[in-house]
Design a protein around this motif. Structure first.
Motif, PDB file in Angstrom:
ATOM      1  N   GLY A  83      15.631 -29.019  -3.822  1.00 49.09           N
ATOM      2  CA  GLY A  83      16.189 -30.119  -4.605  1.00 49.09           C
ATOM      3  C   GLY A  83      15.237 -31.260  -4.850  1.00 49.09           C
ATOM      4  O   GLY A  83      15.662 -32.408  -5.016  1.00 49.09           O
ATOM      5  N   TRP A  84      13.933 -30.980  -4.880  1.00 48.56           N
ATOM      6  CA  TRP A  84      12.973 -32.036  -5.167  1.00 48.56           C
ATOM      7  C   TRP A  84      13.222 -32.650  -6.530  1.00 48.56           C
ATOM      8  O   TRP A  84      13.598 -31.956  -7.472  1.00 48.56           O
ATOM      9  CB  TRP A  84      11.562 -31.463  -5.161  1.00 48.56           C
ATOM     10  CG  TRP A  84      10.970 -31.289  -3.800  1.00 48.56           C
ATOM     11  CD1 TRP A  84      11.607 -31.400  -2.602  1.00 48.56           C
ATOM     12  CD2 TRP A  84       9.616 -30.952  -3.508  1.00 48.56           C
ATOM     13  NE1 TRP A  84      10.737 -31.155  -1.578  1.00 48.56           N
ATOM     14  CE2 TRP A  84       9.508 -30.879  -2.098  1.00 48.56           C
ATOM     15  CE3 TRP A  84       8.493 -30.710  -4.292  1.00 48.56           C
ATOM     16  CZ2 TRP A  84       8.315 -30.565  -1.460  1.00 48.56           C
ATOM     17  CZ3 TRP A  84       7.291 -30.393  -3.655  1.00 48.56           C
ATOM     18  CH2 TRP A  84       7.213 -30.334  -2.256  1.00 48.56           C
ATOM     19  N   SER A  85      12.993 -33.950  -6.634  1.00 48.43           N
ATOM     20  CA  SER A  85      13.094 -34.608  -7.930  1.00 48.43           C
ATOM     21  C   SER A  85      11.914 -34.198  -8.794  1.00 48.43           C
ATOM     22  O   SER A  85      10.885 -33.739  -8.299  1.00 48.43           O
ATOM     23  CB  SER A  85      13.084 -36.130  -7.752  1.00 48.43           C
ATOM     24  OG  SER A  85      11.807 -36.564  -7.314  1.00 48.43           O
ATOM     25  N   ILE A  86      12.051 -34.392 -10.091  1.00 45.98           N
ATOM     26  CA  ILE A  86      10.966 -34.047 -10.997  1.00 45.98           C
ATOM     27  C   ILE A  86       9.757 -34.952 -10.754  1.00 45.98           C
ATOM     28  O   ILE A  86       8.609 -34.547 -10.950  1.00 45.98           O
ATOM     29  CB  ILE A  86      11.430 -34.111 -12.476  1.00 45.98           C
ATOM     30  CG1 ILE A  86      10.467 -33.321 -13.373  1.00 45.98           C
ATOM     31  CG2 ILE A  86      11.623 -35.534 -12.936  1.00 45.98           C
ATOM     32  CD1 ILE A  86      10.463 -31.846 -13.140  1.00 45.98           C
ATOM     33  N   GLU A  87       9.975 -36.172 -10.281  1.00 48.56           N
ATOM     34  CA  GLU A  87       8.867 -37.067  -9.970  1.00 48.56           C
ATOM     35  C   GLU A  87       8.084 -36.566  -8.752  1.00 48.56           C
ATOM     36  O   GLU A  87       6.856 -36.539  -8.750  1.00 48.56           O
ATOM     37  CB  GLU A  87       9.379 -38.492  -9.714  1.00 48.56           C
ATOM     38  CG  GLU A  87       9.896 -39.204 -10.953  1.00 48.56           C
ATOM     39  CD  GLU A  87      11.311 -38.784 -11.334  1.00 48.56           C
ATOM     40  OE1 GLU A  87      11.969 -38.084 -10.513  1.00 48.56           O
ATOM     41  OE2 GLU A  87      11.760 -39.150 -12.428  1.00 48.56           O
ATOM     42  N   HIS A  88       8.812 -36.151  -7.723  1.00 48.23           N
ATOM     43  CA  HIS A  88       8.177 -35.621  -6.529  1.00 48.23           C
ATOM     44  C   HIS A  88       7.408 -34.350  -6.860  1.00 48.23           C
ATOM     45  O   HIS A  88       6.328 -34.090  -6.310  1.00 48.23           O
ATOM     46  CB  HIS A  88       9.234 -35.341  -5.458  1.00 48.23           C
ATOM     47  CG  HIS A  88       8.680 -35.055  -4.105  1.00 48.23           C
ATOM     48  ND1 HIS A  88       9.415 -34.494  -3.096  1.00 48.23           N
ATOM     49  CD2 HIS A  88       7.439 -35.245  -3.591  1.00 48.23           C
ATOM     50  CE1 HIS A  88       8.665 -34.355  -2.018  1.00 48.23           C
ATOM     51  NE2 HIS A  88       7.465 -34.803  -2.284  1.00 48.23           N
ATOM     52  N   PHE A  89       7.950 -33.570  -7.757  1.00 46.18           N
ATOM     53  CA  PHE A  89       7.341 -32.327  -8.215  1.00 46.18           C
ATOM     54  C   PHE A  89       5.890 -32.528  -8.621  1.00 46.18           C
ATOM     55  O   PHE A  89       5.019 -31.722  -8.303  1.00 46.18           O
ATOM     56  CB  PHE A  89       8.183 -31.805  -9.391  1.00 46.18           C
ATOM     57  CG  PHE A  89       7.583 -30.665 -10.167  1.00 46.18           C
ATOM     58  CD1 PHE A  89       7.765 -29.360  -9.749  1.00 46.18           C
ATOM     59  CD2 PHE A  89       6.878 -30.899 -11.335  1.00 46.18           C
ATOM     60  CE1 PHE A  89       7.235 -28.304 -10.470  1.00 46.18           C
ATOM     61  CE2 PHE A  89       6.349 -29.849 -12.072  1.00 46.18           C
ATOM     62  CZ  PHE A  89       6.531 -28.548 -11.623  1.00 46.18           C
ATOM     63  N   ALA A  90       5.584 -33.610  -9.302  1.00 47.46           N
ATOM     64  CA  ALA A  90       4.232 -33.849  -9.811  1.00 47.46           C
ATOM     65  C   ALA A  90       3.297 -34.446  -8.772  1.00 47.46           C
ATOM     66  O   ALA A  90       2.090 -34.288  -8.870  1.00 47.46           O
ATOM     67  CB  ALA A  90       4.293 -34.772 -11.025  1.00 47.46           C
ATOM     68  N   GLN A  91       3.844 -35.116  -7.777  1.00 42.56           N
ATOM     69  CA  GLN A  91       3.013 -35.881  -6.846  1.00 42.56           C
ATOM     70  C   GLN A  91       2.408 -35.035  -5.726  1.00 42.56           C
ATOM     71  O   GLN A  91       1.372 -35.390  -5.166  1.00 42.56           O
ATOM     72  CB  GLN A  91       3.842 -37.008  -6.224  1.00 42.56           C
ATOM     73  CG  GLN A  91       4.261 -38.069  -7.229  1.00 42.56           C
ATOM     74  CD  GLN A  91       5.299 -39.015  -6.668  1.00 42.56           C
ATOM     75  OE1 GLN A  91       5.735 -38.882  -5.523  1.00 42.56           O
ATOM     76  NE2 GLN A  91       5.717 -39.978  -7.467  1.00 42.56           N
ATOM     77  N   VAL A  92       3.033 -33.918  -5.402  1.00 39.76           N
ATOM     78  CA  VAL A  92       2.614 -33.141  -4.238  1.00 39.76           C
ATOM     79  C   VAL A  92       1.376 -32.307  -4.555  1.00 39.76           C
ATOM     80  O   VAL A  92       1.337 -31.579  -5.544  1.00 39.76           O
ATOM     81  CB  VAL A  92       3.757 -32.229  -3.761  1.00 39.76           C
ATOM     82  CG1 VAL A  92       3.292 -31.329  -2.625  1.00 39.76           C
ATOM     83  CG2 VAL A  92       4.928 -33.078  -3.314  1.00 39.76           C
ATOM     84  N   LYS A  93       0.353 -32.436  -3.726  1.00 43.74           N
ATOM     85  CA  LYS A  93      -0.862 -31.650  -3.883  1.00 43.74           C
ATOM     86  C   LYS A  93      -0.678 -30.289  -3.216  1.00 43.74           C
ATOM     87  O   LYS A  93      -0.245 -30.218  -2.063  1.00 43.74           O
ATOM     88  CB  LYS A  93      -2.050 -32.386  -3.269  1.00 43.74           C
ATOM     89  CG  LYS A  93      -3.372 -31.658  -3.461  1.00 43.74           C
ATOM     90  CD  LYS A  93      -4.530 -32.451  -2.875  1.00 43.74           C
ATOM     91  CE  LYS A  93      -5.839 -31.717  -3.069  1.00 43.74           C
ATOM     92  NZ  LYS A  93      -6.988 -32.456  -2.492  1.00 43.74           N
ATOM     93  N   ILE A  94      -1.007 -29.232  -3.940  1.00 42.88           N
ATOM     94  CA  ILE A  94      -0.865 -27.877  -3.421  1.00 42.88           C
ATOM     95  C   ILE A  94      -2.258 -27.271  -3.286  1.00 42.88           C
ATOM     96  O   ILE A  94      -2.880 -26.898  -4.277  1.00 42.88           O
ATOM     97  CB  ILE A  94       0.005 -27.003  -4.350  1.00 42.88           C
ATOM     98  CG1 ILE A  94       1.359 -27.676  -4.646  1.00 42.88           C
ATOM     99  CG2 ILE A  94       0.197 -25.614  -3.754  1.00 42.88           C
ATOM    100  CD1 ILE A  94       2.232 -27.872  -3.438  1.00 42.88           C
ATOM    101  N   PRO A  95      -2.799 -27.171  -2.082  1.00 38.07           N
ATOM    102  CA  PRO A  95      -4.156 -26.640  -1.918  1.00 38.07           C
ATOM    103  C   PRO A  95      -4.217 -25.137  -2.116  1.00 38.07           C
ATOM    104  O   PRO A  95      -3.215 -24.429  -1.914  1.00 38.07           O
ATOM    105  CB  PRO A  95      -4.497 -27.017  -0.472  1.00 38.07           C
ATOM    106  CG  PRO A  95      -3.176 -27.070   0.216  1.00 38.07           C
ATOM    107  CD  PRO A  95      -2.200 -27.582  -0.798  1.00 38.07           C
TER     108      PRO A  95
END
Length: 203
Positions: free
Chosen positions: A168-180
């Motif tokens: 249930g992540w927000s769309i804003e959180h979706f963009a902020q998280v770095k995925i290595p």
């Protein structure tokens, strides 16, 4: 049930910050080495995957093959976990995407996702999250009670999409998280409900 999912190893386009999307770019040597390092660490911890899924793109499939090289398990290829389609932005660097007015909406996928609108052949959020949700509903949820550990090898955008749909992540959180690259994530599934255990853990 434990659902592990990870982004593929590094590619040459990753190293020079080019947008890949659906473009089928292979792992570079660093990407292969990184996948082998994570595979060895996971295996030495005694973690064996009962079911394994991979995007059809070669950078993900090669990573999945390396991750399961210590034992025999079928890798199921599923196009629903292919990377987001960025259309004409594929092959463009992130720096160019930010300043070229041609990509005024596409850059919002990374910078301001609430204001992203599909253009120039890129995928819509509706289609992207729809296919991820369909994959989870038809492939992953039915495994509860049948499998203990599931591995999904995919892409940075899809990892974010999985977290959004499952947790249930927000769309804003979706963009902020770095995925290595080769960062391992874990979500548990119990009684049909998902809960995050950890995000982007590098072993």
């Amino acid at each position: 049930m434990n659902i592990y999912f990870m982004r593929h190893g590094e590619t040459d386009w990753n190293s020079i910050r080019k947008i890949q999307g659906s473009t089928d770019i292979p792992l570079n040597q660093n990407g292969i080495d990184l996948a082998e390092k994570v595979s060895k660490a996971v295996y030495e911890k005694g973690l064996i995957f009962d079911s394994v899924y991979s995007s059809p793109l070669q950078r993900a499939l090669k990573t999945a093959q390396i991750m399961t090289s210590h034992y025999d398990v079928e890798i199921k290829i599923d196009p629903r976990i292919k990377e987001f389609l960025f259309g004409q932005a594929e092959g463009v660097t992130y720096d160019e995407l930010r300043v070229n007015p041609k990509f005024s909406s596409l850059k919002n996928w990374f910078l301001d996702p609430a204001n992203y609108h599909a253009e120039l052949g890129a995928e819509s959020y509706e289609d992207f999250f729809g296919r991820i949700n369909d994959f989870l509903e038809t492939e992953i949820k039915p495994l509860e009670g049948k499998a203990e550990n599931v591995l999904i090898v995919c892409h940075g955008g899809v990892v974010r999409g999985l977290f959004k749909v499952m947790c249930g992540w927000s769309i804003e959180h979706f963009a902020q998280v770095k995925i290595p690259n080769c960062g391992l994530n874990l979500v548990s599934l119990k009684d049909g409900k998902y809960s995050m255990v950890y995000s982007a853990k590098e072993l």
